[in-house]
Design an enzyme around this catalytic site. Structure first.
Site, PDB file in Angstrom:
ATOM      1  N   ASP A 152       1.005  -1.150   0.148  1.00  0.00           N
ATOM      2  CA  ASP A 152      -0.001  -0.034  -0.109  1.00  0.00           C
ATOM      3  C   ASP A 152       0.794   1.225  -0.086  1.00  0.00           C
ATOM      4  OD1 ASP A 152      -2.117  -1.961   0.131  1.00  0.00           O
ATOM      5  OD2 ASP A 152      -2.748  -0.899   2.164  1.00  0.00           O
ATOM      6  N   ASP A 153       0.316   2.247  -0.571  1.00  0.00           N
ATOM      7  CA  ASP A 153       0.518   3.690  -0.166  1.00  0.00           C
ATOM      8  C   ASP A 153       1.763   4.408  -1.295  1.00  0.00           C
ATOM      9  OD1 ASP A 153      -1.102   3.777   1.837  1.00  0.00           O
ATOM     10  OD2 ASP A 153       0.496   3.709   3.584  1.00  0.00           O
ATOM     11  N   HIS A 203      -5.859   2.973  -4.033  1.00  0.00           N
ATOM     12  CA  HIS A 203      -5.725   3.228  -2.777  1.00  0.00           C
ATOM     13  C   HIS A 203      -6.337   4.419  -2.277  1.00  0.00           C
ATOM     14  CE1 HIS A 203      -4.971   1.768   1.436  1.00  0.00           C
ATOM     15  NE2 HIS A 203      -3.880   2.429   1.515  1.00  0.00           N
ATOM     16  N   HIS A 207      -6.139   8.991   0.893  1.00  0.00           N
ATOM     17  CA  HIS A 207      -6.154   7.970   1.980  1.00  0.00           C
ATOM     18  C   HIS A 207      -7.002   8.353   3.131  1.00  0.00           C
ATOM     19  CE1 HIS A 207      -4.140   5.365   4.861  1.00  0.00           C
ATOM     20  NE2 HIS A 207      -3.535   4.729   3.789  1.00  0.00           N
ATOM     21  N   TYR A 245      -6.824   2.159   5.743  1.00  0.00           N
ATOM     22  CA  TYR A 245      -7.401   1.607   7.062  1.00  0.00           C
ATOM     23  C   TYR A 245      -8.164   0.314   6.910  1.00  0.00           C
ATOM     24  CZ  TYR A 245      -5.942   6.473   7.730  1.00  0.00           C
ATOM     25  OH  TYR A 245      -5.299   7.688   7.669  1.00  0.00           O
ATOM     26  N   HIS A 308       3.433  -2.568   3.186  1.00  0.00           N
ATOM     27  CA  HIS A 308       3.440  -1.012   2.753  1.00  0.00           C
ATOM     28  C   HIS A 308       4.881  -0.836   2.089  1.00  0.00           C
ATOM     29  CE1 HIS A 308       0.357  -0.512   5.744  1.00  0.00           C
ATOM     30  NE2 HIS A 308      -0.081   0.388   5.072  1.00  0.00           N
TER      31      HIS A 308
END
Ligand SMILES: *[C@@H]1O[C@H](CO)[C@@H](O)[C@H](O)[C@H]1NC(C)=O
Ligand SMILES: *[C@@H]1O[C@H](CO)[C@@H](O)[C@H](O)[C@H]1NC(C)=O
Ligand SMILES: *[C@@H]1O[C@H](CO)[C@@H](O)[C@H](O)[C@H]1NC(C)=O
Length: 444
Positions: A152-153, A203, A207, A245, A308
């Site tokens: 992620d991210d 994603h 966020h 989350y 991540h």
């Protein structure tokens, strides 16, 4: 990209060689029947519908034209393209977006969202994934014996080392990208697209906790990210999204699915690697111990581990675990391999050709289809859309700063063991950095 580039060079090679012999090209033209192509109502057009009449090329990834139509921070849902509003309204009016799931709210930063008047968010009709309720169609587990490799991210500067490792070891992977991080890190995006056997997935744009957003704000967060991936991959439409989350519910899931054709992907184990290196965060050895436990445990169901590409520490934790996956007989897979569907809604992967899309998007916006939804200019509504997005860009400032980035982060509320997880001080600390978009600096 490779496919159409090679077709283009093939086409120009043919043209060049035909040019000096005008006589032969004239005879070829005469030999063709009056209508050598199928008419638009021929059934083949339903199978291989042209994506749009206009957009045959996209702005160069990283160029000012490429970023110009996109917001540099939290999107204003009043300014989203009309096609997105129309698709949302159509889905609401046909009863596909439940009206009985309230928008949630947080009582303090970093805490699990609550629903006023709802005693059991872990049950229908809300079925919140923050409270571990699994909705039909979501992906939480992998097939027996397989481990879903997802990050992620990104994309971020720390992604470079990860991509080299994935490439060298031939590892399939799925990357849930944050829209503004793509704007800020176009080179890493391009590396992922061009060199990895990877699913590029959504994603969200900035966020947020998605269940706290209005329908229109959910559309904006998903739509801009899909559109930027689309415009950066020669028109590939992402198929998967992961809620930041892990926070989704029946309403948010329905918007993602009905408006944009997206499948929601959660996880069944959490490394908490986002917090590595922070004062009260996890450590490399704690992550290694978790992996040791999961990888020597039962092989059913298979694993989807939350990881991540946020920091050298989080990337290093994956690299350290990879040999343990192999030595324990786990097969690394991407989310597309788990679902059995393609990487993109309109392409099997990043090198296979783009084809017509079926499903919700095919009929979205009264048949105008995906091109208008993702912003490729082909119709009056798409033209209106680009005017709208241009306005929103000038409202939020100029073209994206090349260092724009969002810290992303604390996808921490869903470890498999235990029930609803109260927010930890760790996630509160993290949220302090997440409270505002961090432009011009990389927090992680
Ligand atoms: C995506 O690219 C197309 C083709 O260049 C362009 O018309 C459209 O405005 C772009 N979308 C956005 C949101 O910038
Ligand atoms: C996965 O493993 C479980 C437990 O061993 C078994 O019951 C199930 O049939 C397996 N699933 C498949 C698709 O093989
Ligand atoms: C991409 O998909 C095509 C099928 O369309 C397949 O032949 C090819 O092997 C795939 N490439 C990769 C890298 O998986």
């Amino acid at each position: 990209m490779f496919f159409s580039a090679s077709l283009l060079s093939l086409a120009s090679a043919v043209l060049v060689s035909a040019h000096p012999t005008s006589h032969s090209s004239e005879s070829v033209a005469r030999a063709l029947p009056g209508a050598w192509h199928h008419t638009d109502d021929h059934p083949v057009h339903a199978l291989f519908r042209r994506q749009s009449s206009g957009a045959t090329s996209f702005p160069k990834v990283g160029s000012p034209e490429w970023s110009a139509g996109f917001p540099t921070a939290k999107p204003d849902s009043n300014q989203i393209p009309q096609a997105w509003k129309d698709a949302l309204n159509a889905a609401v009016q046909s009863g596909k977006i439940p009206g009985n799931v309230p928008v949630s709210r947080q009582t303090a930063p970093g805490t699990n969202p609550i629903y006023d008047g709802v005693a059991h968010p872990e049950q229908q009709p809300v079925c919140s994934s923050t409270y571990k309720c699994r909705s039909d169609g979501q992906l939480w587990d992998a097939p027996n014996g397989t481990i879903g490799i997802s990050f992620d991210d990104g994309p971020l500067p720390t992604s470079d080392g990860l991509y080299t490792f994935l490439q060298q070891n031939n590892i399939p992977s799925t990357h849930f990208f944050i829209g503004v991080n793509i704007l800020g890190n176009p080179n890493e995006f391009t590396t992922a697209y061009q060199t990895l056997q990877a699913d590029l997935a959504v994603h969200t744009w900035t966020h947020p906790y998605m269940t706290t957003l209005s329908n229109a704000d959910v559309v904006a967060e998903l739509g801009y990210t899909l559109a930027l991936i689309y415009n950066s991959t020669n028109g590939r439409l992402a198929r998967y999204w992961r809620p930041p989350y892990g926070d989704s519910d029946v309403r948010v899931d329905a918007i993602a699915r009905e408006v944009f054709g997206l499948t929601t992907v959660i996880w069944n184990q959490d490394t908490e690697d986002w917090s590595i290196g922070q004062a009260t965060g996890t450590t490399a050895s704690a992550i290694a111990a978790s992996f040791q436990k999961w990888l020597t445990g039962p092989k059913s169901p298979g694993l989807i581990v939350l990881e991540h590409e946020l920091s050298a520490g989080s990337v290093g934790a994956f690299e350290a675990a990879y040999p343990v996956m192999k030595s324990n007989g786990w097969q690394p897979v991407s989310v597309a391999q788990i679902s059995g569907l393609g990487t993109y809604q309109n392409a099997a992967n990043s090198t296979s050709p783009v084809v017509a899309v079926s499903g919700p998007l095919a009929g979205a916006n009264n048949g105008a289809g995906i091109s208008s939804l993702v912003g490729a200019a082909s119709s009056s509504s798409a033209a209106a859309a680009s005017t709208t997005t241009a306005k929103s860009a000038s409202k939020t400032g100029s073209a994206a700063s090349s260092t724009a980035s969002v810290a992303g982060g604390a996808d921490n509320s869903n470890s498999q063991s235990g029930g609803a997880v109260a927010a930890s001080p760790r996630s509160l600390a993290f949220f302090a950095t997440m409270g505002a978009l961090v432009l011009g600096a990389c927090v992680a």
